[in-house]
Design an enzyme around this catalytic site. Structure first.
Site, mmCIF file in Angstrom:
data_model
loop_
_atom_site.group_PDB
_atom_site.id
_atom_site.type_symbol
_atom_site.label_atom_id
_atom_site.label_comp_id
_atom_site.label_asym_id
_atom_site.label_seq_id
_atom_site.Cartn_x
_atom_site.Cartn_y
_atom_site.Cartn_z
ATOM 1 N N SER A 130 -11.874 -12.005 76.965
ATOM 2 C CA SER A 130 -11.391 -10.874 77.760
ATOM 3 C C SER A 130 -11.137 -9.634 76.908
ATOM 4 O O SER A 130 -11.000 -8.539 77.425
ATOM 5 C CB SER A 130 -10.114 -11.259 78.508
ATOM 6 O OG SER A 130 -9.060 -11.435 77.602
ATOM 7 N N LYS A 167 -3.811 -8.971 75.317
ATOM 8 C CA LYS A 167 -4.261 -7.892 76.218
ATOM 9 C C LYS A 167 -3.685 -6.561 75.767
ATOM 10 O O LYS A 167 -2.793 -6.505 74.930
ATOM 11 C CB LYS A 167 -3.756 -8.164 77.653
ATOM 12 C CG LYS A 167 -4.299 -9.417 78.323
ATOM 13 C CD LYS A 167 -5.708 -9.221 78.848
ATOM 14 C CE LYS A 167 -6.192 -10.493 79.545
ATOM 15 N NZ LYS A 167 -6.257 -11.661 78.634
#
Lengths: 210, 210
Positions: A130, A167
């Site tokens: 991701s 993230k």
DNA sequence: TAATATACTGTGCTTATGTTCACTTGTCAA
DNA sequence: TTGACAAGTGAACATAAGCACAGTATATTA
């Protein structure tokens, strides 16, 4: 029995460590003396006796330069004396315990101090792609450094439940948006003061084995 | 000028390394002598002189236990510190000399052995973003491992002139195509046996400080 | 206010350690 | 078969380095 050191004793200890790093062997009494402007070797002996008594060094009496650093001195295993830190690798995160708790520990990674200076830094292995566009791939090690505050856009390691995720961090009121760096993934939005959620650290390094 | 050591010299060097690990400081002449059953300190001196001449140690004449190990000594065999390798950082490459020559050296990076096992591995700092899509960014350290053969698609460190570049390797007859991983860049095509061109190693790790 | 710890100076001593020199022995290549 | 190199012995020597002891001064603690 961690007895505190006086400023002078700490300075002497630091000098010894520095000399070991610089030259590969400990300084002599007279080298220590001249570094600190001490004119008597006995002045040095008193310091070394104190350091030994307090458990920071071990000496081999009579032997030239016979100073050993103990773990207390910060010589975890002679690593620190070579510009190295041992960073704990955090594996699966047990609920409720601090990230560096023993339950979470999965060994250590030796890291050059150019990558970590501070204490409290941890390593974890990234799962998933991701963060691909930020150059962080599945299987990479990332180093996380706990901070008192995180800023919008920081890449962070966040704990949600018993999972760690990497993230970009965007605070939005009393929520936090965790934004991936890969168009194939969408953001995660969490309540800021959810029990289950916390930011463990800012990512300060990435290491990949190919 | 990597001159080989005799068995005896190697044994002495290993003993010195072991003692440094074990006690934190190098052995004295007489300690070396007694370990090897040598009865004269001069027997030891000859060995140390040879080790110094061949570049494995540096000595501080007159100083007790004044033995420093050089990178050569450390690279030979397991690093003096467990689980850690010191990898030479290659800077600007001088023409004609081997990549690990002293002229090119720009310090050392300590690396966990999970990232490097073999000897001869070097580190260099990436310039430019031509390998961005492979997760290798401007400013990253990459570790290169010399190999006897490179395969199509390998990411390699190639030397062209006095510049090192990191690209994907595609042999094409007697040419080599060096393919970037960034659509903004085009491939570099070089003659395979050009004097100016060689492949220094396959990239085995990437390390980024953020 | 006496005791204790830190942080020294100064001197003399002992010994751990490195250096030098002369000489020996075995191996290996030219 | 001469010569170079490795690997020593042995002894004398110089010095680097640690130790011991007698003091001094200051600050802190009981």
């Amino acid at each position: 029995m961690t007895i505190g050191l006086t400023n002078r004793q700490r300075a002497v200890l630091d000098f010894i460590k520095d000399e070991i790093v610089r030259r590969g062997y400990p300084p002599s009494f007279r080298e220590i003396a001249s570094n600190f402007g001490i004119k008597s070797t006995n002045g040095v002996k008193v310091h070394l006796d104190a350091l030994e008594k307090k458990g920071y060094i071990n000496r081999d009496p009579g032997l030239a330069r016979g100073i050993e650093l103990t773990p207390l001195a910060g010589a975890e295993d002679a690593s620190i004396i070579r510009n190295i830190r041992k960073v704990p690798i955090v594996g699966r995160i047990a609920a409720g315990v601090p990230i560096l708790a023993e339950e979470n520990l999965d060994g250590y990674l030796a890291v050059d101090t150019t990558f970590v200076q501070a204490d409290g830094v941890f390593a974890l292995v990234v799962t998933g792609d991701s963060m691909k566009d930020a150059g962080i791939f599945h299987g990479d090690y990332v180093l996380g450094k706990p901070a008192s505050q995180y800023f919008p856009g920081d890449i962070v390691a966040a704990i949600i439940g018993d999972e760690a995720t990497v993230k970009r961090y965007y605070p939005e009121g009393d929520r936090v948006r965790l934004e991936p760096a890969n168009p194939a993934f969408g953001p995660i939005i969490v309540e800021k003061d959810l029990d289950d959620f916390r930011v463990a650290g800012k990512i300060v390094a990435v290491m990949r084995k190919m």
